[in-house]
Design an enzyme around this catalytic site. Structure first.
Site, short mmCIF file in Angstrom:
data_model
loop_
_atom_site.label_atom_id
_atom_site.label_comp_id
_atom_site.label_asym_id
_atom_site.label_seq_id
_atom_site.Cartn_x
_atom_site.Cartn_y
_atom_site.Cartn_z
N ARG A 173 0.83 -1.19 0.00
CA ARG A 173 0.00 0.00 0.00
C ARG A 173 0.87 1.24 0.00
O ARG A 173 0.75 2.09 0.88
CB ARG A 173 -0.87 0.01 1.24
CG ARG A 173 -2.07 -0.91 1.18
CD ARG A 173 -2.82 -0.85 2.48
NE ARG A 173 -4.24 -0.67 2.27
CZ ARG A 173 -5.16 -0.84 3.22
NH1 ARG A 173 -4.80 -1.19 4.43
NH2 ARG A 173 -6.43 -0.65 2.98
N CYS A 174 1.75 1.35 -1.00
CA CYS A 174 2.72 2.46 -0.96
C CYS A 174 2.37 3.57 -1.92
O CYS A 174 3.03 4.61 -1.93
CB CYS A 174 4.13 1.96 -1.23
SG CYS A 174 4.46 1.57 -2.95
#
Lengths: 291, 782
Positions: free
Chosen positions: B365-366
């Protein structure tokens, strides 16, 4: 995560169990709750050829007081200790540890006997057994014998049990009045092995002097550790701030932790000091009627 | 028409997720639930070494084990042109090695057997002899002269050098600045640790020549195209099906060797082949996140006005440069690192390094490296605040981009669509009681007690993306929706994205419900089957609502336009005299003269105007005109146990602004989940390597992800600044909290220790790191 092949036995009696163990010797492993053995097998770190499952044997699950002992059957699930009203009231150190072993799923399956007999210095119950000066009863084809907790833990994953012996009971002398105990576990995350764990059990006399002092350390070296010098330093003394700190210093000196993912050795050693201070204070507060 | 209008549950309704009844009952359909007659199982022999020459591979004993159907080595793949395959970043990666291994746990040999147990037993029977080679596991060492070269085919360990911004202008601002704050940060290597490991079922039908792959992929369509180009199997003969997926977080965008080996094994054996990674194989071999060394500097005036930002980064990309990035961005969207602040100028540069570690980088989830960017700026702002003796909240407020400057052109070239940062921070400060907490901190410090308050006022960039800038291997990053309305007014909608827990079946149904007035329970949403769904680039980097969600709205509007024609026909009115309200058209001035969308749908098949085609359906491929820029302000309050060094999170207040919220319940759930991930990042998680490239943190005994017990109680709230270009005013949100929160935790702990001269502590914030600082400052432990 698939173990190699093995042969599986589920004897109905202790007699059958020990004769299977006698027959297969070092190639056999006892399966109790399976919370350590099964993962080791699935990771292929252990490859026993024969599994002797004790779970069909009746009469090994109990927590009761009799003959001035608290007796815990080897197949007792950790969760049963946690749920026992008697344990919570009279043996707070055992209640503490039961609530901090791994997680509820593991505690529902994991057994008292397995947690002790696995010989893992990072297991929590051994330190408590050392602090309580427990005794273990083992049965073999030649009969029954009693082993003192402090003589039980030989090396990492090595205990005084012979290949053909089964641990059947852990027993602890019922504590006199004015006793209290505590187990403190420092962990990175719930369910993890301890960075450091300290069990304490104290009995004080009417003048507030420590009559009995028991201490046990988790994750303090190759075996669960009973820091005898630390215990001796407090015995016969009033547990004031300086006595407690001196005891904690000795316990930390006795510990021999290793640097790993759960922290550097220097930190862990310091934590044995901190936890010993806190666990002694906690035990004392329970002696004087605290919760 | 006296019947009560159905409840539509369009925009803004916190309805429970339509997909949850099957998930919470254990009735999902995951790859491992796919069982086909005669199916074989693949297991994989992996390398014990991080870098070693393979001197021999002997598969005879494994082949001789009863039940083993095939053993596949790199030499078997070579004639098929599949020993190496291209990566998403114009590099190539090994499928199975023919000469040497380049990281520990690398796939070496595939073993296929009639059941999982036999396959697992055959793995240790494969005899591989290795000749160990020198290892480079640290990207800083890898870039030095004389370092061991991981990739002789590339000549050096430098994967790329990338820069953005005006170097000269930035340097001049630094020269003239009153004050410069500088700090070095390491962002540890993480693993996404999804509940479901990666895997596939490959089924090659020799009669039809069709390869069907059920696989854990977040981007099925792109995988199909790439697979066709690589294998030369015609694209109409490849079908990728992503069934339910147990979490992706970017780790399931990648193409793993196991997929290829399973497909080859199915072609060779003529049988379906299943491969499911063990956890302890998955954790150390599949794509990682982060792993970069950043040096951040900010130039400012004495009064706290920030002038310029400079960040130099070394990124570790492992043995193959295969980050799942938009192709023009080797270090993702890191140039969003000017964040919420009005810098005059900025300059960033990145050196990407090859090491003897697995490839990856864009996961967890970057938002394409926005996590690192936000961490760098939100940390360095705090360093500056402490250096200047200005309250970190006041310093942020002083430097926020003013609301009248939007759309705002950032120093590094992004055009922020909308933002209003001060109300979000003010709300967080008021709700957490910021002023009171600062007083409490001051009093506690006098008593020797340690507490800290950490702020992160992040700006995200999501929704990749506009075709002029964003592509993956040339495929533009649009996304799509196809809607068919059935005669009875029920609908099926298919999208080019693929949810892995995001709740698309609900959110996307709500978008269509809002636009067409059809109740969400009457709308079936499907994704993930390349034979049935329109082409799209998939779900990652918080892009689905900005792209596919917008396509859903646009396709609905196309249907509405056709519905208007049909309604005009039915009502014998002129199209321009019809007024739309959700669910029906009515004649202006005569609300009683109306046709519902359901009536119109029926007419589309039974009574449509002569000049109109039958049916009621539309497809839309949506090219977003810009990215969306969600933002928020988080405040973390932490108490430090001086004796043990444990940092205990007392409160965490998260105010998020993701524009209009389609389903507030799902948004809140997304934020809770991402905050827990940010907490894990800050406090617990790290994959470490020793100098020989041995991995630590390869399973859930050593790599600790947070549980409900230690996860703080999250307090969430919102402000709403709609996106001006998204059809519904919405922005992406899935990653806001993973991106925004780590800096808040670290800022809080550093704030607690700032009076001791502490300016930074690297994550994870292990108790021993904090205790060492206290010990070094003579603070006794008890």
């Amino acid at each position: 995560m698939i173990p190699p092949n093995f042969e599986y036995f589920a004897p109905n009696t202790l007699g059958d169990a020990v004769s299977l163990l006698e027959r297969y010797g070092e190639d056999a492993k006892i399966l109790a709750g399976g919370q350590s053995l099964i993962p080791l097998m699935k990771l292929r770190l252990a490859s026993p050829r024969f599994i002797v499952d004790l779970n069909q044997i009746q009469g090994l699950e109990y927590v009761r007081e009799s003959d001035s002992y608290l007796r815990i059957g080897a197949l007792t699930r950790v969760t049963d200790l946690e749920a026992s009203e008697m344990v919570r009231k009279k043996y707070p150190v055992i209640y503490d540890v039961a609530a901090h072993i791994a997680d509820p799923l593991v505690r529902n399956m994991g057994t008292v006997g397995g947690n002790i007999a696995h010989g893992d210095p990072a297991n929590d119950l051994p330190a408590v057994m050392l602090a309580l000066n427990a005794e273990f009863i083992a049965i073999s084809p030649t009969g029954e014998r009693t082993i003192k907790a402090e003589e039980f833990f030989i090396d990492s994953f090595t205990t005084a049990l012979k290949p053909s012996e089964v641990l059947t009971e852990a027993r602890v002398a019922m504590p006199p009045a004015r006793s209290g105990g505590a187990y403190l576990k420092l962990e990175k995350r719930v369910g993890d092995f301890a960075i450091a764990g300290v069990a304490t059990q104290l009995t004080v006399d009417g003048r507030g002097v420590c009559e009995r002092v028991g201490i046990g350390l988790t994750s303090a070296g190759p075996t669960p550790l009973k820091p005898k010098k630390a215990e001796e330093s407090l015995r016969g003394k009033k547990p004031d701030d300086s006595a407690i700190k001196r005891t904690a210093d000795l316990a930390a000196d006795n510990a021999n932790p290793r640097s790993d993912l759960r922290g550097p050795a220097e930190y862990k050693r310091e934590m044995f000091r901190v936890l010993t201070i806190r666990a002694l204070r906690n035990a004392l507060s329970r002696v004087s009627g605290g919760s | 028409m006296t019947a009560q209008a159905p409840i539509i549950h369009g925009m803004g309704h916190a309805v429970k997720r339509k997909e949850d009844p099957r998930f919470i009952q254990g009735r999902g359909n995951y790859v491992d639930d796919v069982n086909l007659p005669g199916m074989l199982y693949l297991d994989i022999v992996r390398s014990p070494y991080a870098h070693a020459r393979i001197t021999s591979i002997n598969v005879e004993k494994a082949k001789a084990l009863p039940g083993v159907a095939a053993v596949i080595t790199g030499k078997d793949l070579e004639p098929l042109g599949l020993a190496w395959i291209p990566t998403l970043m114009n590099d190539k990666q090994m499928v199975l090695p023919t000469e040497k291994v380049v990281y520990q746990y690398q796939e070496v040999v595939g073993v296929v057997a009639e059941d999982r147990y036999v396959a697992a037993d055959a793995v240790p029977l494969v005899e591989v002899e290795y000749e160990p080679l020198p290892v480079v596991a640290d990207p800083r060492e890898a870039l030095k002269q004389g370092a061991t070269v991981v990739r002789p085919d590339k000549g050096s360990n430098l994967a790329y050098h990338w820069e953005a911004g005006d170097k000269g202008a930035t340097e001049s601002l630094f020269r003239d600045a009153d004050v410069v704050a500088r700090e070095e940060f390491y962002y540890p290597r993480l693993h996404v640790s999804y509940m479901e490991t990666v895997g596939c079922v490959a089924h090659y039908d020799a009669i039809s020549g069709k390869l069907t792959l059920w696989m854990t992929t977040q981007a099925p369509h792109a995988v199909r195209t790439v697979a066709s180009l690589v294998t030369k199997i015609p694209e109409n003969k490849i079908r990728i099906i992503s069934p339910d997926i147990g979490g992706g977080f970017g780790g399931k965008v990648y193409v793993y060797p196991g997929y290829i080996v399973a497909a080859v094994a199915s072609i060779l054996t003529g049988k379906p082949v299943k491969w499911i990674n063990d956890r302890s194989d998955d954790q150390p071999s599949t794509a990682f996140g982060r792993d970069c060394y950043m040096t951040a500097e900010v130039a400012a005036k004495k009064d706290g006005t920030m002038l310029a930002l400079r960040v130099k980064t070394i990124g570790d990309h492992g043995a193959f440069f295969g980050d799942a990035n938009p192709s023009k961005f080797p270090f993702g969207l890191f140039s969003i690192c000017t964040g919420s602040y009005d810098f005059k100028s900025a300059f960033v540069e990145v050196d990407g390094a090859h090491t003897n570690k697995p490839p990856g980088g864009i996961t967890y989830r970057c938002s394409f490296r926005v996590t690192e960017a936000v961490y760098a700026v939100e940390r360095i702002v705090d360093v500056l605040a402490h250096k200047l003796g200005i309250d970190p909240a006041q310093l942020r407020i002083k430097n926020f981009i003013a609301p009248d400057k939007f759309p705002y052109k950032s120093a590094l070239g992004w055009t922020y669509d909308s933002g209003n940062y001060l109300p979000a921070l003010r709300k967080a400060m008021e709700k957490v009681g910021y002023e009171q907490l600062r007083k409490e901190q001051e009093e506690k410090r006098k008593r020797g007690e340690l507490m800290g308050i950490g702020i992160s006022s992040f700006t995200e960039i999501v929704g990749a993306g506009p075709a002029h800038t964003f592509d993956i291997l040339g495929l533009k990053m649009f996304d799509s929706c196809e809607i068919r309305i059935h005669p009875t007014g029920k609908a099926i909608a298919r999208f080019g994205t693929k949810a892995q827990g995001q709740g698309h079946e609900t959110t996307f149904a709500q978008i269509i419900a809002e636009e067409l007035g059809i109740p969400i329970d009457d709308i079936t949403v499907e994704e993930g089957d390349t034979d049935t769904c329109p082409y799209g680039l998939g779900t990652y980097a918080s892009r689905s609502t900005p792209t596919a969600g917008a396509a859903g709205a646009m396709a609905s509007r196309k249907i509405r336009e056709k519905a208007r024609k049909i309604a005009a026909h039915l009502l014998e009115a002129r199209e321009e005299d019809l007024v739309w309200e959700p669910g029906k058209f009515y004649v202006r001035g005569s609300p009683g003269k109306a046709k519902t969308i359901q009536e119109i749908a029926f007419a589309a098949y039974t009574n449509y105007p002569p000049d109109v085609e039958a049916g009621l359906e539309a497809v839309d491929y949506y090219n977003p005109p810009n990215m969306t820029y969600p933002f928020g302000s988080y405040i973390c309050v932490v108490d430090i146990d001086k004796g043990t060094g444990e940092a205990k999170i007392r409160r965490f207040m998260a105010v998020d602004d993701c524009g209009n919220r389609i389903n507030p319940l799902i948004v809140d759930g997304q934020i809770h989940g991402a905050l827990a991930m940010g907490f894990g990042t800050a406090m617990l998680e790290e994959i470490k390597y020793d100098e020989n490239g041995n991995v630590f943190g390869a399973n859930f005994m050593d790599y600790l992800i947070p549980t409900a017990v230690e996860t703080p109680k999250w307090e969430t709230d919102q402000t709403v600044t709609p996106s001006p270009h998204h059809p519904l005013g919405a922005k992406g949100v899935g990653e806001s909290a993973t991106v925004g929160s780590p800096a808040a935790f670290v800022n809080a702990v550093v704030d607690a220790l700032a009076h001791l001269g502490v300016t930074h502590i690297d994550m994870p914030l292990n108790p021993w790191k904090i205790r060492k600082i206290l010990r070094d400052n003579g603070i006794q432990a008890e």
